[in-house]
Design an enzyme around this catalytic site. Structure first.
Site, mmCIF file in Angstrom:
data_model
loop_
_atom_site.group_PDB
_atom_site.id
_atom_site.type_symbol
_atom_site.label_atom_id
_atom_site.label_comp_id
_atom_site.label_asym_id
_atom_site.label_seq_id
_atom_site.Cartn_x
_atom_site.Cartn_y
_atom_site.Cartn_z
ATOM 1 N N CYS A 79 0.856 -1.183 0.000
ATOM 2 C CA CYS A 79 0.000 0.000 0.000
ATOM 3 C C CYS A 79 0.890 1.230 0.000
ATOM 4 O O CYS A 79 1.388 1.652 1.039
ATOM 5 C CB CYS A 79 -0.913 0.011 1.227
ATOM 6 S SG CYS A 79 -1.922 1.495 1.362
ATOM 7 N N GLU A 117 -5.051 -8.371 -1.855
ATOM 8 C CA GLU A 117 -5.127 -8.429 -0.392
ATOM 9 C C GLU A 117 -4.233 -7.361 0.199
ATOM 10 O O GLU A 117 -3.156 -7.061 -0.329
ATOM 11 C CB GLU A 117 -4.698 -9.821 0.084
ATOM 12 C CG GLU A 117 -4.765 -10.029 1.593
ATOM 13 C CD GLU A 117 -3.403 -9.965 2.263
ATOM 14 O OE1 GLU A 117 -3.331 -10.195 3.484
ATOM 15 O OE2 GLU A 117 -2.403 -9.667 1.582
ATOM 16 N N ARG A 168 -7.104 -12.440 12.063
ATOM 17 C CA ARG A 168 -6.257 -11.781 11.072
ATOM 18 C C ARG A 168 -7.150 -11.086 10.046
ATOM 19 O O ARG A 168 -7.305 -11.542 8.903
ATOM 20 C CB ARG A 168 -5.343 -12.814 10.403
ATOM 21 C CG ARG A 168 -4.258 -12.223 9.509
ATOM 22 C CD ARG A 168 -3.393 -13.321 8.886
ATOM 23 N NE ARG A 168 -2.278 -12.772 8.140
ATOM 24 C CZ ARG A 168 -1.125 -12.389 8.672
ATOM 25 N NH1 ARG A 168 -0.946 -12.498 9.984
ATOM 26 N NH2 ARG A 168 -0.153 -11.900 7.924
ATOM 27 N N ARG A 170 -8.127 -8.937 7.221
ATOM 28 C CA ARG A 170 -7.454 -8.373 6.065
ATOM 29 C C ARG A 170 -8.492 -7.902 5.056
ATOM 30 O O ARG A 170 -9.597 -8.450 4.970
ATOM 31 C CB ARG A 170 -6.527 -9.396 5.387
ATOM 32 C CG ARG A 170 -5.271 -9.735 6.188
ATOM 33 C CD ARG A 170 -4.374 -8.518 6.325
ATOM 34 N NE ARG A 170 -3.112 -8.806 6.976
ATOM 35 C CZ ARG A 170 -2.891 -8.744 8.281
ATOM 36 N NH1 ARG A 170 -3.887 -8.435 9.104
ATOM 37 N NH2 ARG A 170 -1.698 -8.997 8.787
#
Length: 465
Positions: A79, A117, A168, A170
């Site tokens: 990102c 992802e 987790r 995501r």
């Protein structure tokens, strides 16, 4: 577009050690291109999947498009910030970022399904602009994508569907090629952020569902055990919990406990300008200390008032509800303090040294247990690299079960559009199993000889060296 030997093909970008490869391979796909810039992760990838991941996504997409035709593009992309100038739009606005290279591949190859992802924060308020660029750029290339992300975690999946006891969350961005005439029609995220099939995450049990490795398997891994100072920290805070429980304190503080903030309420001074969140913690700690002053003072005196403890170990975060002691918990040594959770599911693996500690064994999760948390098969081999590299790779990786579930559910939801462009891909998903676990074992078979031959060669080289 499809190869004769597989129902569909995929490319694996920013591949890590191959979490997406495991998930898409379990559906029946064949990887035709993989790229990972970290040399250690690329070596693990090649060792387990029988193919190199040594490309360069910049060189392979800008001057010449070296990424081959494929049906599915998967990427755990970095990102990077996009320009907020507002002077450009779509692909041009993403230029200079690695996301732009993904868009170049999509522009040239138009795969049917895109599976991206990233961390959950990519949809947060600080990245609103970047998110809008991602969605708009995909739509301008003819991909239908929801304006809100899929947020999913493996602990929401039951074990029989490939779930794992790890929280987790995501962000998954799923896009299907429909052409620009339909791509700007908004749709709902194809997977909700909810437990699947009535599963309750409180039912996770590490000993049963991970499972935890027996001590006899870890005789040569003494480094997993806590060091003397770490044991002292844990023993002191365990005494804190046991002392309060023995005195009949049924509910331990849900706020961070700060020893340095223990002061009687009558002596509490909150300095002007103190942030509101910190002022609240100071008041809560003072109230807690005042209520249990005698017990706390007795505990502190036994441990020399934690004078030899570093500041971060003078803090304690209790999230283990009714546990009677730290033996019944999973712990994390964090910069914010010793965090304690129920021994159901564990916090997300991270790419730094905050590996979860098993309270009943006073050791960290082993690399094999961490690999299990990410859904990698038992045969997955990290060779003889340092554990620190393995933990880093797993902390950076995508969970196999979560990726498999999100991909499968999305294709089933957009089945008509997928079937029009890639009928064999659609059929493979329709015929796929609910869990990737056993399918990964079968996927390995065609590659077994290549993988074993490479491993034997590595062993010979180590002996020769």
């Amino acid at each position: 577009m499809n190869t004769p030997t597989a129902p569909f093909t995929f490319v694996d970008l920013f591949a890590g050690v191959g979490g997406f490869h495991a998930a898409l391979g379990a559906v029946g796909g064949e990887c035709v291109y993989a790229v990972e810039k970290d040399a250690e992760a690329a070596a693990v990838y090649e060792r387990n999947w029988g193919m190199a991941a040594h490309g360069d996504i910049v060189n392979d997409t800008e001057s010449t498009m070296r990424v081959p035709e494929h049906d599915v593009l998967a990427a755990g992309f970095p990102c990077q910030p996009f320009s907020k100038s507002g002077l450009q739009r779509g692909m041009d606005e993403a230029r200079g970022t690695l996301f732009w290279n993904i868009l170049r591949i999509l522009e040239a190859r138009r795969p049917t399904v895109v599976l991206l992802e990233n961390v959950r924060n990519i949809y947060g308020p600080r990245h609103k602009h970047e998110w809008e660029v991602i969605v708009r750029s995909l739509r301008e290339l003819g991909y239908q994508v929801a304006s809100r992300p899929i947020v999913f975690s493996p602990h929401l999946l039951p074990p029989e569907r490939g779930g794992r006891p790890q929280i987790r969350d995501r962000v998954f961005i799923m896009a299907t090629y429909v052409g620009t005439s339909s791509s700007f029609v908004d749709v709902e995220p194809s997977v909700p952020h909810l437990p699947v099939d009535g599963w309750s995450p409180s039912e996770w049990d590490l000993a049963e569902h991970l499972p935890i490795q027996p001590d006899r398997e870890l005789e040569n891994q003494l480094h997993l055990n806590l060091g003397p100072a770490e044991r002292t920290w844990v023993e002191a805070w365990n005494d804190f919990v046991v002392t309060l429980r023995a005195a009949g304190v049924k509910k331990l503080p849900g706020f961070p406990v700060w020893v340095d903030a223990f002061v009687h309420e009558s002596h509490l001074v909150v300095s002007p300008g103190t942030p509101a969140w910190k002022a609240a913690f100071l008041r809560k700690n003072a109230a807690f200390y005042t209520e249990h002053e005698e017990l706390i003072e007795s505990w502190l005196s036994r441990w020399n008032y934690l004078r030899d403890f570093p500041p971060s170990r003078r803090k304690f975060e209790w999230q283990a509800q009714n546990a009677e002691s730290l033996v019944d918990t999973v712990m994390h040594l964090r910069p914010s303090g010793l965090r304690v959770k129920q021994a159901t599911y564990v916090p997300a693996l991270v790419a730094i040294t905050q590996t979860s500690i098993l309270g009943d064994r006073l050791r960290r999760l082993s690399p094999r247990e961490a690999a299990r948390l990410q859904g990698l098969p038992e045969w997955f081999d990290f060779c003889n690299q340092p554990d620190s590299a393995t933990y880093k790779q797993l902390g950076n990786g995508v969970n196999v079960g979560a990726a498999y579930h999100v991909f499968r559910e999305h294709v089933l939801r957009s089945l008509d559009a997928v079937r029009r462009r890639a009928p064999r891909l659609a059929q493979a998903v329709v015929q796929s199993e609910m869990s990737p676990d056993s399918a990964i074992e079968r996927y390995r078979e065609p590659h077994r000889e290549v993988i074993l031959r490479r491993r034997r060669s590595d062993a010979v080289q180590r002996v020769a060296g």
